[in-house]
Design an enzyme around this catalytic site. Structure first.
Site, PDB file in Angstrom:
ATOM      1  N   HIS A  53     -98.445  37.489-118.415  1.00  0.00           N
ATOM      2  CA  HIS A  53     -97.854  37.850-117.012  1.00  0.00           C
ATOM      3  C   HIS A  53     -96.302  38.355-117.208  1.00  0.00           C
ATOM      4  CE1 HIS A  53     -98.061  38.080-112.554  1.00  0.00           C
ATOM      5  NE2 HIS A  53     -97.021  37.247-112.383  1.00  0.00           N
ATOM      6  N   ARG A  65     -86.274  25.459-115.019  1.00  0.00           N
ATOM      7  CA  ARG A  65     -87.350  25.715-113.899  1.00  0.00           C
ATOM      8  C   ARG A  65     -87.843  24.460-113.250  1.00  0.00           C
ATOM      9  NH1 ARG A  65     -90.149  31.402-113.888  1.00  0.00           N
ATOM     10  NH2 ARG A  65     -91.267  30.287-112.210  1.00  0.00           N
TER      11      ARG A  65
END
Length: 289
Positions: free
Chosen positions: A264, A183
């Site tokens: 999340h 990422r």
């Protein structure tokens, strides 16, 4: 991680390239990823694609602004723009209607698409979706960290690791270095650094943009009959878990499941449970119906 053979494609939507992967066969399920730095479709759903492909045609795009898709987003109406582009993807694939699965930013895009064109969405699965009270009041710590990633001294691997391990998951030690590296590399592509896809609205139109991004203000929400499964981690530090009961009490055909010790990234942290719930909910004879 994903072991199914993925077919990679790029199509043109509204003159812009949209990259997606697909696998499996059956009813179409489109998985829309979140908006954190360096996000992409496959990395967001790496623990879910294989399970989905056993029953469905799983389509996993990189949203505009991310991955291998075009880096432009209409910042005056981000969720509306994303919804239009995903609808255009469905058109390009000759998919009249599909199930939509959306995490965070992708959840807001999925919900907006359903609000704008409900006949294009069979069922909705929303995990900690954006646009549910996130533009009112003081942002959460996680949202502030997300929006500040490209500010200050600029992006760094340490900053990204802290964001993911502190705010996206309940147990930061569960996130491997390889995912951080993947990422981070995506987050520092020159086009992304120059034009971050997710940013705090500014300028004379900021209030109008914030209004558009607050989907709870949309009067169509209470009339949206699309069967919807809302999943929310009780310990979500990015989008407030209170959004779950809000959607349950607003949408006329919604189910809500909240899990403890979950942040999340419910689809990543609680992958086995997520896969079971989503497969059951999307099945033709679902016990949720």
């Amino acid at each position: 991680m994903t072991t199914t053979s993925l077919r990679e494609h790029t199509v043109t939507v509204a003159g812009k390239p949209i990259f997606y992967t697909e696998t499996g066969s059956g009813p179409a399920v489109v998985m829309l990823h979140g908006g954190g730095p360096g996000a992409s479709g496959v990395s967001n759903y790496s623990r879910n694609i294989d399970a989905g492909a056993q029953r469905f045609r799983v389509i996993v795009p990189d949203l505009p602004g991310y991955g291998r898709s075009d880096k432009h987003i209409d910042q005056s109406d981000p969720f509306g723009y994303l919804a239009n582009m995903i609808r255009g993807l469905l058109d390009a694939l000759d998919v009249e209607s599909a199930h939509l699965v959306g995490n965070s930013y992708g959840g807001a895009a999925a919900l907006r698409l359903a609000l704008d064109t409900p006949h294009r969405v069979d069922k909705l699965v929303l995990m900690g979706p954006g646009g549910i009270g996130t533009t009112r009041g003081v942002p959460t710590e996680g949202l502030r960290a997300l929006l500040s990633y490209y500010g200050g001294d600029g992006p760094s691997r340490d900053k990204l690791a802290a964001f993911i391990r502190t705010y996206l998951v309940y147990d930061g030690t569960s996130v491997p270095d390889e995912l951080i590296d993947l990422r981070y590399a995506a987050s520092i592509e020159p086009d992304v650094v120059a034009n971050p896809p997710l940013r705090r609205p500014s300028g004379p139109t900021a209030l109008r943009t914030l209004w558009r991004m607050d989907l709870t203000r949309d009067s169509r929400l209470k009339r949206l009959a699309t069967p919807t499964l809302v999943l929310w981690g009780r310990d979500d530090k990015v989008n407030r878990p209170s959004g779950g009961p809000l959607l349950l009490n607003t949408l006329p055909n919604a189910q809500l499941i909240m899990t403890s010790r979950t942040g999340h990234w419910l689809q990543w942290e609680r992958a086995e449970l997520f896969n079971q719930l989503v497969t059951e909910f999307l099945s033709e004879r679902s016990a949720f119906a």
